[in-house]
Design a protein around this motif. Sequence first.
Motif, PDB file in Angstrom:
ATOM      1  N   PHE A  43      41.534 -29.310 -30.843  1.00  0.00           N
ATOM      2  CA  PHE A  43      40.350 -28.458 -30.814  1.00  0.00           C
ATOM      3  C   PHE A  43      40.802 -26.999 -30.728  1.00  0.00           C
ATOM      4  N   SER A  97      38.066 -28.955 -22.196  1.00  0.00           N
ATOM      5  CA  SER A  97      38.194 -29.390 -23.576  1.00  0.00           C
ATOM      6  C   SER A  97      37.074 -28.772 -24.421  1.00  0.00           C
ATOM      7  N   GLY A  98      36.804 -27.496 -24.172  1.00  0.00           N
ATOM      8  CA  GLY A  98      35.687 -26.851 -24.862  1.00  0.00           C
ATOM      9  C   GLY A  98      34.405 -27.612 -24.594  1.00  0.00           C
ATOM     10  N   ARG A 105      25.355 -34.490 -19.040  1.00  0.00           N
ATOM     11  CA  ARG A 105      26.704 -34.475 -18.467  1.00  0.00           C
ATOM     12  C   ARG A 105      26.670 -34.052 -16.998  1.00  0.00           C
ATOM     13  N   GLN A 144      32.391 -35.066 -34.589  1.00  0.00           N
ATOM     14  CA  GLN A 144      33.357 -35.640 -33.667  1.00  0.00           C
ATOM     15  C   GLN A 144      32.590 -36.451 -32.636  1.00  0.00           C
ATOM     16  N   GLY A 146      30.829 -38.196 -29.691  1.00  0.00           N
ATOM     17  CA  GLY A 146      30.548 -37.862 -28.288  1.00  0.00           C
ATOM     18  C   GLY A 146      30.384 -36.383 -28.017  1.00  0.00           C
ATOM     19  N   THR A 148      28.538 -32.430 -28.674  1.00  0.00           N
ATOM     20  CA  THR A 148      27.181 -31.904 -28.830  1.00  0.00           C
ATOM     21  C   THR A 148      26.814 -31.843 -30.320  1.00  0.00           C
ATOM     22  N   GLU A 211      25.365 -22.699 -27.056  1.00  0.00           N
ATOM     23  CA  GLU A 211      26.010 -23.513 -26.017  1.00  0.00           C
ATOM     24  C   GLU A 211      26.918 -22.669 -25.125  1.00  0.00           C
TER      25      GLU A 211
END
Length: 492
Positions: A43, A97-98, A105, A144, A146, A148, A211
Amino acid sequence: MKQSKTLKSMIRILFLILLAVCTTACGKKEKRPVLKMATEATFPPYEYYANGKICGIDVDIVRTIADHLGYDLQVIDMKFDAVITAVRTAKADIAASGITVTADRKKMIDFTLPYVQAYQLIIVPVDSKIKSKDDLHGKRIGVQQGTTGDLFVADNYKKSKLNRFDNGALAIAALRNNKIDAVVLDADPAKIHVRTYPKEIKVLNEPLTGEEYAFAIAKHNKKLRIDINRELKRMLDDGTINEIIAKHKNAGSSSAPAEVKSGFFAKIKAAFVLNFVKDKRYMYLVDGFWITIIMAFFAVLLGTILGFIVAVIRSTHDMTGKLKICNALCHLYLTVIRGTPVVVQLLIIYFVIFNNLDVNKVLVGIIAFGINSGAYVAEIIRSGIMSIDKGQMEAGRSLGLSYKKVMLFVILPQAFKNVLPALGNEFIVLLKETSVAGYIALQDLTKGGDIIRSQTYDAFMPLIAVALIYLAVVVLFTKLLGILEKGLKKNE
Ligand code: GLN
């Protein structure tokens, strides 16, 4: 005069010795506790591999914080959809992990202060007809798993075909190969991927979401969150975070393959250099190879021991009617293990059984694959025992040997010889089955190839290399088994 000179040099030597002692004493300072960071390292610029090491904005931020708080940092690479679970199950202390802050969550873990603003972007081939987010309906979209981006597409494009990949780089590879029409990805990595292939793919400059990234910490770990927030705030205020972000501006671009125009062999050579030689990428395969071999070897050992025990219990029950409870337990074991996929068993052992325990992942692999293999070995050996003529047992018993002795010294050695080819086959199956170990972030051979693929965006070379290595091991092992079988036959 001479005396004072000797005195001076003696003092100098004494001083040097003192200095050396001091520095070694300081060097031997107490080992610091380790802060474990879970991440998904494809990433860029937040986390990516460079020269065999995971680096990036998240790594630098967390390392600076860890350093200030007196920790050594250990970075663990895993699938993105596992990083939050890793924190919840104490496999890691922090997930960086960004990770976008979302309400769902937040129910599972606590977030630190946000440190970056982010959004999702669309990536399409340069000549694509998709010009805006409205054109995405009904298209094949890659995301990707899982993330957003995954949630956004699933919620807003119900009629589109959603293709979930393990990481963004794989989605980009699929896009370049016309397997999908567009990719929805976080803006920063999206821009970096596109920079690698400017003639093939582009981003549409239309932010899809708004985000914020933050680090995830287990809910019970309040003290750590407070400590990290304090450090984060300081780094945001004094510009450290901005400096770190600027430092990784060119992340990933070193992976860009050089364009080779002429000749098939020149192209192959360039791809070979890019995939294996550059940045010593072959080391991912070498390291992964040893993990795979160690895991398969000990798993087969564990499996054989378990298999033997189960087989003896089951056939003793079959022959004598004894050991009813043990037999029932063995039956249950065989049913459960043979009735569920090995990857699910691996995940259950890692995340559920070793919940809240930080165990060595190779050990988890050995246990999971060993227990799995034991079920198959048991049935192989049982069939071997059953294939031995009943008269052998009767003869042994009439010679005055106990049941145990006949089993151990007469039946089992013959049974073992009979089932050797089937056992060899089981080892081959097991060796290949360990390729799912990447699910618990173990860097085995397959995962080594995956890492190379995510860096070079080339599917062909790393996959073929991984396949050839497995093949070579299997061929070699089959040869050795053949020699062993011949040897055993000779001794008959
Ligand atoms: N920001 C996205 C998310 O949190 C993607 C993060 C990632 O892929 N590492 O879901």
